[in-house]
Design an enzyme around this catalytic site. Structure first.
Site, PDB file in Angstrom:
ATOM      1  N   HIS A 130       0.858  -1.191   0.000  1.00  0.00           N
ATOM      2  CA  HIS A 130       0.000   0.000   0.000  1.00  0.00           C
ATOM      3  C   HIS A 130       0.891   1.238   0.000  1.00  0.00           C
ATOM      4  O   HIS A 130       1.840   1.318   0.782  1.00  0.00           O
ATOM      5  CB  HIS A 130      -0.893  -0.029   1.249  1.00  0.00           C
TER       6      HIS A 130
ATOM      7  N   ASP B 230      -6.554  -2.585   4.515  1.00  0.00           N
ATOM      8  CA  ASP B 230      -5.258  -1.923   4.706  1.00  0.00           C
ATOM      9  C   ASP B 230      -4.822  -1.944   6.181  1.00  0.00           C
ATOM     10  O   ASP B 230      -4.277  -0.952   6.706  1.00  0.00           O
ATOM     11  CB  ASP B 230      -5.286  -0.482   4.146  1.00  0.00           C
TER      12      ASP B 230
HETATM   13  C1  GRF Z   1       0.742   0.343  -6.194  1.00  0.00           C
HETATM   14  O1  GRF Z   1       0.948   1.696  -5.877  1.00  0.00           O
HETATM   15  C2  GRF Z   1       0.350  -0.431  -4.965  1.00  0.00           C
HETATM   16  O2  GRF Z   1       0.933   0.030  -3.803  1.00  0.00           O
HETATM   17  C3  GRF Z   1      -1.141  -0.220  -4.908  1.00  0.00           C
HETATM   18  O3  GRF Z   1      -1.554  -0.230  -6.257  1.00  0.00           O
HETATM   19  C4  GRF Z   1      -0.466   0.143  -7.093  1.00  0.00           C
HETATM   20  C5  GRF Z   1      -0.277  -0.976  -8.065  1.00  0.00           C
HETATM   21  O4  GRF Z   1       0.737  -0.717  -8.995  1.00  0.00           O
HETATM   22  N1  GRF Z   1      -1.774  -1.203  -4.076  1.00  0.00           N
HETATM   23  P1  GRF Z   1       1.316  -1.888  -9.886  1.00  0.00           P
HETATM   24  O5  GRF Z   1       0.129  -2.563 -10.578  1.00  0.00           O
HETATM   25  O6  GRF Z   1       2.058  -2.824  -9.010  1.00  0.00           O
HETATM   26  O7  GRF Z   1       2.196  -1.194 -10.888  1.00  0.00           O
END
Ligand code: GRF
Length: 192
Positions: free
Chosen positions: A109, A145
């Site tokens: 997160h 979360d």
């Molecule tokens: C990331 O910022 C993650 O923390 C959040 O969603 C985004 C996903 O990005 N949960 P990716 O698909 O891994 O590029």
């Protein structure tokens, strides 16, 4: 022992790719046995296939979340996944899924939890005027979360930052700490 990972991803897949790169570089003793996406067009599916990883699209029915989860559990079990990574997975898991993989699901997160849960955490950080934000990898429990924190990284927030500029700075750290968290969980799991 090489850890078998399953990934749930809804979108771009950059965190999943960062983990896969560490595996390919030999800095993480794991393998991604299966990637599942709830979205047919998720770039993560394509990236997985390019890296020779089995990739499955399971359609998501908002009216009956259990259908997706039952199929996902079966496929993850069949592929022998020991630990499940949520990598940009944009759905809320039900207690059935969470209990099935209890203590074995990680989520990433883009905030320093417990601050700024939910959607747009980077914008929430800007709105709150904090000088530092960051990212968190935590074990998943039946609460959004939340759950035991495994790894975190801090990044500065600069005057003039936008949601995009802050997100990009945080993402760089996400790509570093997801593999770090997997190493921590893996060593926890191998203790008697
Ligand atoms: C990331 O910022 C993650 O923390 C959040 O969603 C985004 C996903 O990005 N949960 P990716 O698909 O891994 O590029």
């Amino acid at each position: 022992m090489t850890l078998s990972l399953g990934v749930l991803a809804s979108g771009r897949g950059s965190n999943f790719l960062a983990v896969q790169r560490e595996i390919e570089n030999g800095t993480l003793d794991a393998r991604i046995s299966l990637l599942i996406s709830d979205r047919a067009k998720a770039p993560a599916l394509e990236i997985a296939r390019e890296h020779g990883i089995e990739a499955l699209h399971i359609p998501y029915q908002t009216k009956d979340r259990a259908v997706f989860e039952r199929a996902a559990i079966e496929a993850l079990d069949q592929a022998g996944c020991e630990v499940i990574l949520l990598a940009g997975y944009m759905r809320i898991l039900t207690p059935v899924f969470i209990r099935h993989f209890e203590d074995r699901i990680l989520n990433i997160h883009p905030s320093l939890l417990p601050s700024f849960k939910g959607l747009h955490p980077q914008q929430q950080a800007l709105d709150a005027g904090v000088k530092f934000s960051g990212c968190t990898v935590h074990k998943v429990i039946d609460d959004l979360d939340a759950g035991p924190i495994v790894a975190q990284a801090v990044v500065p927030v600069f005057d003039g930052d936008t949601e995009d500029s802050l997100s990009a700075r945080i993402l760089e750290q996400e790509h570093r700490i997801y593999a770090e968290a997997i190493r921590i969980l893996s060593s926890e799991r191998s203790q008697p």
